[in-house]
Scaffold this active site. Structure first.
Site, PDB file in Angstrom:
ATOM      1  N   HIS A 187       0.813  -1.220   0.000  1.00 64.06           N
ATOM      2  CA  HIS A 187       0.000   0.000   0.000  1.00 64.06           C
ATOM      3  C   HIS A 187       0.847   1.271   0.000  1.00 64.06           C
ATOM      4  CE1 HIS A 187      -3.096  -2.768   0.525  1.00 64.06           C
ATOM      5  NE2 HIS A 187      -3.202  -2.778   1.829  1.00 64.06           N
ATOM      6  N   PHE A 193      -0.648  -8.535   4.477  1.00 65.25           N
ATOM      7  CA  PHE A 193       0.669  -7.890   4.389  1.00 65.25           C
ATOM      8  C   PHE A 193       0.626  -6.522   3.713  1.00 65.25           C
ATOM      9  CE2 PHE A 193       0.981 -12.520   3.356  1.00 65.25           C
ATOM     10  CZ  PHE A 193       1.194 -12.938   4.659  1.00 65.25           C
ATOM     11  N   CYS A 194      -0.447  -5.785   3.924  1.00 62.27           N
ATOM     12  CA  CYS A 194      -0.587  -4.450   3.303  1.00 62.27           C
ATOM     13  C   CYS A 194      -0.451  -4.503   1.790  1.00 62.27           C
ATOM     14  CB  CYS A 194       0.423  -3.452   3.878  1.00 62.27           C
ATOM     15  SG  CYS A 194       0.245  -3.206   5.624  1.00 62.27           S
ATOM     16  N   ALA A 195      -0.904  -5.614   1.221  1.00 65.24           N
ATOM     17  CA  ALA A 195      -0.922  -5.719  -0.245  1.00 65.24           C
ATOM     18  C   ALA A 195      -2.264  -6.375  -0.596  1.00 65.24           C
ATOM     19  CB  ALA A 195       0.254  -6.544  -0.733  1.00 65.24           C
TER      20      ALA A 195
END
Ligand code: PLP
Length: 497
Positions: free
Chosen positions: A131, A378-380
């Site tokens: 992100h 995982f912020c993806a």
């Protein structure tokens, strides 16, 4: 010392690899740290350099007392180490430190770049980004187009070069820059950066590379690939507590206005106006820098240069192949991303075990096997959702449903094992054995847990003693006691004289 010898000396020089924790069976043992993609452990020789610097600590930007002079020189040395590490010549590139990690760097570049070239109001971003290399561009640019990945479902790999090429042809001179990752934080898939930069430059756009997951794992040469901007986090390359790093072409930095203003980056200020300095990196480093962190990071990079990133990559490839080949053999285990024999990957391997939610896998590996890894998206999120599509459809959950219910949260994610220089084949053998154990004893282990929060899990009958985990107050009390003792000894000696 030869590269391989230095590497093996270095591999045993990390702080925290021997930290012991208890497990469900009542035993204690050293943790196996497989969470390096989130943050790496501290390289002890680099820590010592930062620690020793404290004996001389002073702020930078002055040459008139010894300590400030030493601090300024050491801070400059840290910049040079960064440039050398990423193969960026001093004539062409400038490195500057920003915030706590890569996030600060992306926000800085997105803010500044959005203000130049208004006729180019479009940014291309790959779909596999963290992100922090996506949202700042969405926030500051008029339009962001996402480049999809190749393959489908579990083996969904790096972003498609054909799609990138199509978008570049379609939008041409409307593109300001293209933001891509050097390596994915979910699957470790490595991007062919030289090829990307050539395509991007064909229409006069800039390339911004997120090197956060590549920096500690694979060699990079900005000069050869002709990259415009590279960003990474110092804490992901064995220097926790160090700042984020941006390396950019000087021509580009000279064309933008710094997005952060303050002391240390101006030539003159009157009440009516201020004059920004033309000196780089000062112009991009407003305020008092994180000098200790930068010096520690410089030391880590210096040592890695001595070992050679090719040597490090070679060693890691063996570990990746071993883990991939063995994890994929376990019944009920899905490993995500492309096969490393087809597309190069770093030591970041995400997987799920049938019958276990990702949070339960992470909790059970910790509690039963002392293995520490991360779970979730995982912020993806967009990338992870694509990888999980088939599985979520099979259980009738729509991965694109943003109205997330608790059940979706629990299913939408993976467990991720990620390596560092200190990761050994023995660690990975233990991981394989532990995952096999969970898959084999599924019913028994699942029955021992209860859900907590949005996607957490707690063992019903086992909770480690708080004393076993770091407690800053306990350490502070011990430290005060020690200082008191030293003070008493000094006083006694003084009265004897
Ligand atoms: C690929 C990637 N990019 C960017 C970041 C953001 O780094 P930081 O949190 O240090 O700013 C991360 C962190 O995990 C990452 O993995």
């Amino acid at each position: 010392m030869k590269n391989h010898e230095l590497l093996s000396t270095l591999q045993s020089s990390f702080i925290g690899t021997d930290t012991q924790y208890p497990t469900v069976d009542g035993k204690r043992g050293s943790r196996i740290y497989l969470d390096s993609a989130a943050s790496t452990l501290m390289m002890e020789p680099a820590f010592k350099v930062g620690h020793e610097f404290l004996m001389h600590y002073a702020s930078t930007h002055s040459d008139l007392h010894y300590s400030a002079k030493g601090a300024s020189q050491a801070f400059e040395w840290a910049h040079k180490c960064v440039l050398e590490f990423v193969g960026a010549s001093e004539e062409k590139y400038c490195a500057f430190f920003a915030g706590n990690g890569a996030t600060a760097g992306f926000n800085r570049m997105a803010t500044s770049l959005s203000k130049i070239r208004p006729e180019r109001d479009l940014v291309l971003v790959s779909e596999m980004e963290h992100h922090s290399n996506d949202l700042p561009h969405r926030e500051h640019s008029s339009q962001v187009i996402h480049i999809p990945c190749m393959g489908e479902f579990e083996s969904y790999g790096g972003f498609s070069m054909e799609c990138l090429q199509e978008s570049i042809q379609k939008y041409g001179k409307k593109i300001n820059y293209v933001a891509v990752t050097g390596a994915s934080n979910v699957t470790g898939t490595i991007t062919p950066l030289e090829e990307v930069a050539k395509l991007v430059h064909s229409v006069g756009a800039y390339t911004i590379v997120d090197a956060s997951q590549m920096i500690a794992h694979a060699p990079v040469c900005m000069d050869d690939a002709d990259l415009d901007v590279l960003v990474f986090s110092g804490h992901k390359i064995y220097a926790p507590g160090s700042p984020g790093v941006v390396i950019a072409k000087k021509t580009l930095l000279n064309a933008i206005s710094p997005s952060e203003l303050g002391g240390g980056m101006v030539d003159d200020v009157s009440l009516a106006e201020y004059v920004l300095t033309n000196n780089l990196p000062d112009r991009e480093e407003a305020g008092t820098p994180n000098i200790v962190g930068a010096i520690t990071l410089g030391a880590s990079l210096d040592l890695l240069i001595r070992v050679g990133m090719d040597t490090i990559r070679e060693k890691e490839i063996n570990l990746i192949d071993y883990t991939w080949n063995n994890l994929t053999l376990i019944d009920g285990v899905t490993v995500y991303g492309p096969n490393p024999s087809e597309i190069p990957r770093t030591g970041t391997i995400s997987f799920n075990i049938k019958g276990f939610d990702h949070g339960l896998t992470a909790a059970a590996l910790n509690d039963y096997h002392n293995i520490q890894l991360r779970n979730g998206c995982f912020c993806a999120h967009p990338y992870v959702r694509e990888l999980l599509k088939r599985e979520l459809w099979e259980v009738d959950l729509d991965p694109d449903d943003t109205n997330v219910e608790a059940l979706v949260e629990r299913k939408r994610g993976m467990a991720r094992a990620s390596f560092g220089l200190y990761t050994t084949i023995e660690d990975l053998k233990k991981l394989i054995a532990a995952v096999s154990d969970l898959a084999f004893r599924r019913e028994e282990i699942v029955g021992q847990y209860e859900p907590v929060g949005a996607n957490g899990y707690r063992h019903k009958y086992y909770a480690p003693d708080a004393e076993d985990i770091f407690n800053p107050e306990t350490v502070l009390a011990q430290s005060i006691e020690w200082s008191q003792l030293q003070h008493d000894v000094k006083m006694k000696r003084a009265t004897k004289k």
